[in-house]
Every structure is written in structure tokens, then in C-alpha cells.
Design a protein around this motif. Structure first.
Motif, PDB file in Angstrom:
ATOM      1  N   SER A   1       1.032  -1.079   0.208  1.00 18.66           N
ATOM      2  CA  SER A   1      -0.544   0.366   0.120  1.00 18.66           C
ATOM      3  C   SER A   1       0.480   1.425   0.083  1.00 18.66           C
ATOM      4  CB  SER A   1      -0.400   0.120   1.486  1.00 18.66           C
ATOM      5  OG  SER A   1      -0.270  -0.049   2.273  1.00 18.66           O
ATOM      6  N   GLN A   2       2.165   1.518   0.475  1.00 17.47           N
ATOM      7  CA  GLN A   2       2.804   2.323   0.586  1.00 17.47           C
ATOM      8  C   GLN A   2       4.331   1.794  -0.454  1.00 17.47           C
ATOM      9  OE1 GLN A   2       3.820   3.154   4.790  1.00 17.47           O
ATOM     10  NE2 GLN A   2       1.331   3.792   4.765  1.00 17.47           N
ATOM     11  N   ASN A   3       4.648   3.099  -0.946  1.00 14.77           N
ATOM     12  CA  ASN A   3       6.409   2.976  -1.917  1.00 14.77           C
ATOM     13  C   ASN A   3       6.246   1.565  -2.991  1.00 14.77           C
ATOM     14  OD1 ASN A   3       8.347   3.879  -2.757  1.00 14.77           O
ATOM     15  ND2 ASN A   3       9.734   3.127  -1.005  1.00 14.77           N
ATOM     16  N   PRO A   4       5.176   1.191  -3.696  1.00 13.55           N
ATOM     17  CA  PRO A   4       5.437   0.419  -4.589  1.00 13.55           C
ATOM     18  C   PRO A   4       6.409   0.426  -5.411  1.00 13.55           C
ATOM     19  CG  PRO A   4       3.846   2.383  -5.031  1.00 13.55           C
ATOM     20  CD  PRO A   4       4.460   2.798  -3.989  1.00 13.55           C
ATOM     21  N   ARG A   5       7.117   0.795  -5.288  1.00  9.00           N
ATOM     22  CA  ARG A   5       8.739   1.472  -6.313  1.00  9.00           C
ATOM     23  C   ARG A   5      10.265   1.612  -5.381  1.00  9.00           C
ATOM     24  NH1 ARG A   5       8.922   6.588  -9.592  1.00  9.00           N
ATOM     25  NH2 ARG A   5      10.563   5.844 -10.861  1.00  9.00           N
ATOM     26  N   PRO A   6      10.449   0.301  -5.508  1.00  9.50           N
ATOM     27  CA  PRO A   6      11.399  -0.082  -5.148  1.00  9.50           C
ATOM     28  C   PRO A   6      12.324   0.908  -5.090  1.00  9.50           C
ATOM     29  CG  PRO A   6      11.765  -1.402  -7.450  1.00  9.50           C
ATOM     30  CD  PRO A   6      10.354  -0.747  -7.379  1.00  9.50           C
ATOM     31  N   VAL A   7      13.583   0.836  -4.063  1.00 10.36           N
ATOM     32  CA  VAL A   7      14.274   2.008  -3.626  1.00 10.36           C
ATOM     33  C   VAL A   7      15.845   1.604  -4.027  1.00 10.36           C
ATOM     34  CG1 VAL A   7      15.339   3.251  -2.469  1.00 10.36           C
ATOM     35  CG2 VAL A   7      13.348   2.983  -1.825  1.00 10.36           C
ATOM     36  N   LEU A   8      16.231   2.180  -5.152  1.00 13.28           N
ATOM     37  CA  LEU A   8      17.888   1.805  -5.576  1.00 13.28           C
ATOM     38  C   LEU A   8      18.803   1.989  -4.746  1.00 13.28           C
ATOM     39  CD1 LEU A   8      16.944   1.587  -9.939  1.00 13.28           C
ATOM     40  CD2 LEU A   8      17.114   0.186  -8.400  1.00 13.28           C
ATOM     41  N   PRO A   9      19.986   1.168  -4.802  1.00 10.48           N
ATOM     42  CA  PRO A   9      20.980   2.104  -3.297  1.00 10.48           C
ATOM     43  C   PRO A   9      21.930   2.881  -4.790  1.00 10.48           C
ATOM     44  CG  PRO A   9      21.180  -0.251  -4.432  1.00 10.48           C
ATOM     45  CD  PRO A   9      20.167   0.252  -4.882  1.00 10.48           C
ATOM     46  N   TYR A  10      22.223   4.240  -3.468  1.00 10.93           N
ATOM     47  CA  TYR A  10      22.974   5.224  -4.531  1.00 10.93           C
ATOM     48  C   TYR A  10      23.890   5.097  -4.993  1.00 10.93           C
ATOM     49  CZ  TYR A  10      25.298   9.685  -4.735  1.00 10.93           C
ATOM     50  OH  TYR A  10      26.641  10.389  -5.433  1.00 10.93           O
ATOM     51  N   THR A  11      24.419   5.042  -6.264  1.00 12.79           N
ATOM     52  CA  THR A  11      26.096   4.545  -6.693  1.00 12.79           C
ATOM     53  C   THR A  11      26.644   5.895  -7.071  1.00 12.79           C
ATOM     54  OG1 THR A  11      24.161   4.791  -8.754  1.00 12.79           O
ATOM     55  CG2 THR A  11      25.209   2.367  -7.388  1.00 12.79           C
ATOM     56  N   GLU A  12      27.579   6.146  -6.902  1.00 13.76           N
ATOM     57  CA  GLU A  12      28.456   7.091  -7.351  1.00 13.76           C
ATOM     58  C   GLU A  12      28.097   7.217  -8.770  1.00 13.76           C
ATOM     59  OE1 GLU A  12      32.102   8.394  -5.386  1.00 13.76           O
ATOM     60  OE2 GLU A  12      31.188   7.665  -3.733  1.00 13.76           O
ATOM     61  N   GLU A  13      28.553   8.120  -9.519  1.00 15.22           N
ATOM     62  CA  GLU A  13      28.758   7.912 -11.281  1.00 15.22           C
ATOM     63  C   GLU A  13      30.386   8.147 -11.652  1.00 15.22           C
ATOM     64  OE1 GLU A  13      26.413   9.136 -14.189  1.00 15.22           O
ATOM     65  OE2 GLU A  13      25.517   8.972 -12.619  1.00 15.22           O
ATOM     66  N   PRO A  14      30.276   7.566 -12.542  1.00 14.65           N
ATOM     67  CA  PRO A  14      31.474   6.827 -13.412  1.00 14.65           C
ATOM     68  C   PRO A  14      32.943   8.768 -13.179  1.00 14.65           C
ATOM     69  CG  PRO A  14      30.073   6.116 -15.083  1.00 14.65           C
ATOM     70  CD  PRO A  14      29.466   6.554 -13.872  1.00 14.65           C
ATOM     71  N   ASP A  15      33.246   7.741 -12.953  1.00 12.88           N
ATOM     72  CA  ASP A  15      34.287   9.457 -13.306  1.00 12.88           C
ATOM     73  C   ASP A  15      35.405   8.775 -14.750  1.00 12.88           C
ATOM     74  OD1 ASP A  15      37.087   7.364 -13.708  1.00 12.88           O
ATOM     75  OD2 ASP A  15      36.935   7.515 -10.876  1.00 12.88           O
ATOM     76  N   PRO A  16      35.452  10.566 -15.104  1.00  7.48           N
ATOM     77  CA  PRO A  16      36.323  10.196 -16.470  1.00  7.48           C
ATOM     78  C   PRO A  16      36.906   8.758 -17.130  1.00  7.48           C
ATOM     79  CG  PRO A  16      36.140  12.710 -16.393  1.00  7.48           C
ATOM     80  CD  PRO A  16      35.959  11.084 -14.303  1.00  7.48           C
ATOM     81  N   GLU A  17      37.777   8.867 -16.166  1.00  7.02           N
ATOM     82  CA  GLU A  17      38.633   7.164 -16.726  1.00  7.02           C
ATOM     83  C   GLU A  17      37.954   6.307 -17.135  1.00  7.02           C
ATOM     84  OE1 GLU A  17      42.151   5.152 -17.574  1.00  7.02           O
ATOM     85  OE2 GLU A  17      40.956   6.700 -18.069  1.00  7.02           O
ATOM     86  N   GLN A  18      36.673   6.455 -15.737  1.00  3.27           N
ATOM     87  CA  GLN A  18      35.524   4.963 -16.340  1.00  3.27           C
ATOM     88  C   GLN A  18      35.079   5.043 -16.805  1.00  3.27           C
ATOM     89  OE1 GLN A  18      34.143   5.562 -11.897  1.00  3.27           O
ATOM     90  NE2 GLN A  18      35.826   3.904 -10.792  1.00  3.27           N
ATOM     91  N   ARG A  19      34.819   6.156 -17.381  1.00  6.36           N
ATOM     92  CA  ARG A  19      33.134   6.376 -18.434  1.00  6.36           C
ATOM     93  C   ARG A  19      34.548   5.750 -19.634  1.00  6.36           C
ATOM     94  NH1 ARG A  19      29.010   8.907 -17.894  1.00  6.36           N
ATOM     95  NH2 ARG A  19      28.402   9.028 -19.312  1.00  6.36           N
ATOM     96  N   ARG A  20      35.838   6.622 -19.912  1.00  3.42           N
ATOM     97  CA  ARG A  20      35.958   6.160 -21.261  1.00  3.42           C
ATOM     98  C   ARG A  20      36.661   4.747 -21.564  1.00  3.42           C
ATOM     99  NH1 ARG A  20      41.487   5.267 -22.623  1.00  3.42           N
ATOM    100  NH2 ARG A  20      42.260   5.096 -20.259  1.00  3.42           N
TER     101      ARG A  20
END
Length: 68
Positions: free
Chosen positions: A10-29
Motif C-alpha cells: 500500500s505504500q511506496n510500490p517502487r523499489p528504492v535503488l541504492p545510491y551509486t556514484e557516477e563513474p569518473d571520466p577514466e571509468q567512462r573512457r
């Protein structure tokens, strides 16, 4: 007296996803380069990068600065 039991939350039907940090530029590269190496062709690469929210330009090497 009729009682009903609801199995739906009845409350909050959407799951809560854990916070994750954005990848840094080297990870994206590195991610862009990994996708490019595994893609079947240029079109496949473009579609995969788009699906992942990456841009081809992010795969270019960042020039290192020289120190004197």
C-alpha cells in the motif's frame, strides 16, 4: 462480516535503488573503449553507447600534461 486482505503493497510500490556514484571520466573512457572493442560494427557500437548513456568522444585518450 466480510474481510479482505490485500497482497499489494500500500505504500511506496517502487523499489528504492541504492545510491551509486557516477563513474569518473577514466571509468567512462574505459567503458567506451570496452564497448567499441566488443561491438560488431560501427552501428552496433553507436547503439550500445547510446543505450549506456556514453558518447564516442569519451573514449578518446586524454592527453597527459608535461611537467617541466
Amino acid at each position: 462480516m466480510k474481510t479482505t486482505h490485500s497482497t499489494a503493497p500500500s505504500q511506496n510500490p517502487r523499489p528504492v535503488l541504492p545510491y551509486t556514484e557516477e563513474p569518473d571520466p577514466e571509468q567512462r573512457r574505459r567503458a567506451v573503449r570496452a564497448v567499441a572493442s566488443a561491438a560488431l560494427d560501427a552501428e552496433d557500437c553507436a547503439e550500445l553507447l547510446d543505450a549506456l548513456g556514453l558518447a564516442p568522444e569519451e573514449g578518446r585518450s586524454v592527453p597527459t600534461q608535461r611537467t617541466r
